[in-house]
Design an enzyme around this catalytic site. Structure first.
Site: not given
Length: 414
Positions: A164, A304, A315, A336, A341, A400
């Site tokens: 991502c 994010h 975050e 998002k 996403h 990831f």
């Protein structure tokens, strides 16, 4: 790091909220959700049967019918957004220095639809029936390759693959290359088309996706206590980056300036972030230091913010530690909540959003805020867009494997 100033002169978007920058931006400010029941295949066997699909995209506006048959959707959208960005930059058909103009387009997965389709052909009809275009349709780097071929661009050319964070890395590396004098101009961005049965099965079985099948528009709810996973989205975004000298020499209109790039690795877990967001902290701090930006200069952080239980808290903790008291004065919002996403394309889209925030003073909301999580207690512009002057905007992207990227952009100041 000293070097050439790097500016943005063009931008393109194909997203669940629109087929252009203007349409996407309008719907973001309106707080519109791009989520709905999956329409492009039958999802009845899946636990998760909704996503943020791109609606009404016509590749024939950008390529001919023969190319469309040979190109995976992720490549079709990459060509569309690159074309949009190139046209806005005033470069269509007249790149001043092709040998010093590059293409860097990231993708976390590449041609997932093609991969799934050709696996079925192999298993059901045998190896001789597998398409000779399978490999070039599937490999993630083909987007950078085909864009460079289409426009004759012979400078730096590669694909960034970091889940991502892929397209955020693409823009960051383009920024670095131009700043260091290795290129004058680079088309950079990302593209992803991973809404397929196989991909959703994988994500749902690892418990990463929201399961709100009965209310998809409410499913992506970053920082809300009721969040239960992310909503998968398709789309693409691209920008044209140039050295200021190159842009000025050809009389280009400057949309904004890239000022900082930071990256790090968590070295923590395959999919989960470090609870205190330690890696994210280092990426943000490096971004600020790289751009000689004081934390108090940042007015907006595009989070994010995937709507996962662990990620949103980590975050938030990272932003608090990096920005200190100023964290409660900036807007820390997640688009998002509306786009879903976009995996490897998310970073490029959200960089573009951050640029628009910095240049317009309009900030899209984080929608679906009905029960704010007390652990996610920063101002996320809940449910309604706001207007506020922003000197510097930052965009966060985490992937990831523990890949972290922060990018900073500002209004252009001659």
């Amino acid at each position: 790091m000293a070097g050439a100033r790097v500016v943005v002169t063009g931008m393109g978007m194909v997203t669940p909220l629109g087929l252009t920058v203007e349409e996407t931006w309008t719907n973001l400010l309106a707080g519109k959700s791009g989520a709905g029941p999956i329409a492009k295949f039958d999802p009845s066997r899946l636990q998760v049967r909704f996503a943020c699909e791109v609606k009404g995209f016509d590749p024939l506006l950008y390529i001919d019918r023969k190319e469309a048959r040979r190109y995976d959707l992720f490549l079709q959208m990459a060509l569309a957004t690159s074309h949009q960005a190139i046209v806005q930059a005033g470069l269509e058909g007249k790149f001043p220095s092709p040998e010093r103009t590059g293409v860097i387009i990231g993708s976390g997965i590449g041609g997932m639809m093609t991969f799934e389709e050709q696996c079925l052909v192999f298993l059901e009809k045998g190896p001789d029936r597998v398409s000779p275009f399978f490999v070039p349709m599937f490999i993630p780097d083909i987007a950078s390759g085909i864009v460079s071929i289409r426009y004759g661009l012979k400078g730096p050319n590669f694909c960034t693959v970091s889940a991502c964070a892929s397209s955020a890395h693409a823009i960051g590396e383009a920024f670095e290359s131009i700043r260091a004098g290795k290129a004058d101009c680079i088309v950079a961005g990302g593209s992803e088309a991973a809404i397929t049965g196989l991909a959703i099965a994988g994500f749902q079985n690892m418990k990463a996706l929201s399961t709100r099948n009965d209310e998809p528009t409410l499913a992506s709810r970053p920082f809300d206590r009721g969040r239960d996973g992310f909503v998968l989205g398709d789309g693409s975004a691209a920008v044209v980056l140039e050295s200021l000298a190159h842009a000025t020499a050809r009389g280009a209109t400057v949309l904004g300036e890239v000022v900082g790039y930071g990256m790090s690795g968590d070295a923590h877990h395959m999919t989960a972030p470090a609870p205190d967001g330690e890696g994210a902290q280092r990426a943000m701090r490096e971004c600020l230091a790289d751009g000689h930006v004081e934390p108090t200069m940042v007015g907006y952080v595009n989070a994010h913010g995937t709507s996962t239980p662990l990620g949103d808290v980590a975050e938030t903790n990272a932003v608090k530690r990096v920005f200190g008291d100023h964290a409660r004065k900036l807007i820390f919002a997640s688009t998002k909540s509306m786009t879903g996403h976009l995996l490897g394309a998310a970073g490029a889209l959200e960089f573009g959003v951050s640029l628009l925030v910095a240049t317009t003073g309009k900030i899209p909301p984080t929608i679906n805020q009905t029960d704010p999580d007390p652990e996610c207690d920063l101002d996320c512009a809940p449910n309604h867009a706001i207007e506020r002057s922003v000197d510097v905007a930052m965009s966060n992207s985490f992937g990831f494997g523990g890949h972290n990227v922060a990018l900073a952009v500002r209004r252009y100041l001659p």
